[in-house]
Write an enzyme that holds these catalytic residues in place. Sequence first.
Site, mmCIF file in Angstrom:
data_model
loop_
_atom_site.group_PDB
_atom_site.id
_atom_site.type_symbol
_atom_site.label_atom_id
_atom_site.label_comp_id
_atom_site.label_asym_id
_atom_site.label_seq_id
_atom_site.Cartn_x
_atom_site.Cartn_y
_atom_site.Cartn_z
ATOM 1 N N GLY A 1 38.941 33.950 43.093
ATOM 2 C CA GLY A 1 39.695 34.355 44.267
ATOM 3 C C GLY A 1 39.372 33.417 45.420
ATOM 4 O O GLY A 1 38.957 32.274 45.217
ATOM 5 N N GLY B 1 36.879 33.475 47.596
ATOM 6 C CA GLY B 1 35.480 33.108 47.670
ATOM 7 C C GLY B 1 35.055 32.170 46.558
ATOM 8 O O GLY B 1 34.389 31.154 46.796
ATOM 9 N N VAL C 1 33.993 38.856 32.125
ATOM 10 C CA VAL C 1 32.539 38.989 32.089
ATOM 11 C C VAL C 1 32.192 40.447 31.792
ATOM 12 O O VAL C 1 32.598 41.358 32.513
ATOM 13 C CB VAL C 1 31.913 38.547 33.422
ATOM 14 C CG1 VAL C 1 30.423 38.850 33.448
ATOM 15 C CG2 VAL C 1 32.161 37.062 33.651
ATOM 16 N N GLU D 1 52.615 46.921 55.734
ATOM 17 C CA GLU D 1 53.519 45.863 55.285
ATOM 18 C C GLU D 1 54.455 46.372 54.200
ATOM 19 O O GLU D 1 55.657 46.063 54.198
ATOM 20 C CB GLU D 1 52.693 44.675 54.783
ATOM 21 C CG GLU D 1 51.976 43.949 55.908
ATOM 22 C CD GLU D 1 50.897 42.994 55.435
ATOM 23 O OE1 GLU D 1 50.402 42.197 56.246
ATOM 24 O OE2 GLU D 1 50.551 43.034 54.237
#
Length: 432
Positions: A10, A12, A76, A168
Amino acid sequence: MPHVIIVGCGFGGLAAARALADAKVDITIIDRSNHHLFQPLLYQVATAGLSAPAISAPIRSILAEQRNITSLMAAVADIDVTRKTVALEDGSEIAYDYLIVAAGSTHSYFGHDEWASLAPGLKTLEDAFDIRRRILMAFEYAEREDDPVRRAEWLTFTVIGAGATGVEMAGTLIEIARHTLSGEFRRIDPHHAKVVLLEGSDRVLAAFPPDLSEKARTQLAKLGVDVRTGSRVTDIDEECVRYTDKDGEQRLASRTVIWSAGVAASPLGKALNVPLDRAGRVPVGGELSIPGHPEVFVIGDLAAATSDGKPVPGVSPAAKQMGRVAARNVLAHMAGKAPENFVYQDYGSLATIGRKAAVAMVGKLKFSGYPAWLFWLFIHVYFLIGFRNRLMVMTDWAWAYLTFKRSARVISSAINTPPAKPHDKHDEAPTQ
């Protein structure tokens, strides 16, 4: 060379990988999907405003020029911080010298996981496709419905949670009903569709200052959204949402419900064997590592980090900044230097509400309406991955602005049989 594993690509994870591009390390980035997703515009895919490729790009393509990285599409299953290994879903293990966990977050139904199939949340492209299908099929089912009560149920859309995503989504849904689908149906008038936004607290966009929150509510009401604050959901079924407000128990007949009320950290945090906070996040120190393991960093939505004594918000700019700091601290540890403490730089907050309607806060500057909407458009196009994505989004948005049309309204999956029509359920009409 030292082996760095990054779990999650993502905001990060990608920032960390790029920050290590010139470092003398071997990097393995592991993600359960093959693409990086620009999540702030995911609701545009869910509401048929943008196609999936406009806000996503293959991880291998993004990182193709970075020769020190290997990309694996895998899930994972476990992490052993004692043995320094990451276990994948097929049972294989990969050893690491440094680990950066950026696994993100998922939906939280506050103990009511049975609501997930009835009120999907929005985190992945699969979620967006599911929600888009539900929205478009609701109008199709309404077109086929003879019973006015059931037709009203299909034409009532409920969004639970008035954070940025909920606001939104609600604003875009009303635009679809009032403009995009105008004149396309013969037995129903989409303009009569109702969008209800339920929020448990006393105002929308609680993360914004009260004055901007009130402006957002005013703009939502002007668009035609029915905003109901102080409304706590107690039950959801296939035909209605039940909630409590100041007047007691309420029933809202609605067959399309979208969840944006809460998020929970990735369950992968449990594998690190450290105490978690109430949201399942991993508490980290200033250098973003976990206690007792300076080689293990946790960033993004999975991290419970603080900066200047304040919690770091779960937003994309914070994840990017944390990714870069974690990467620099990997290099500092390799060089035997002191780690860098993370300091969050808050560049402001944005939320779009609908056509020409938004709120923005940049430093001490607060503004709303058309200027905020233009600023929101510019910022989101600027931060998209790749020139092709920016061009696609600008083209689609320009077309939508001029014509009110949405280009991604194809439903690819086979039609489902609509719910059976009971003969005895005409006693309750939709709440007005």
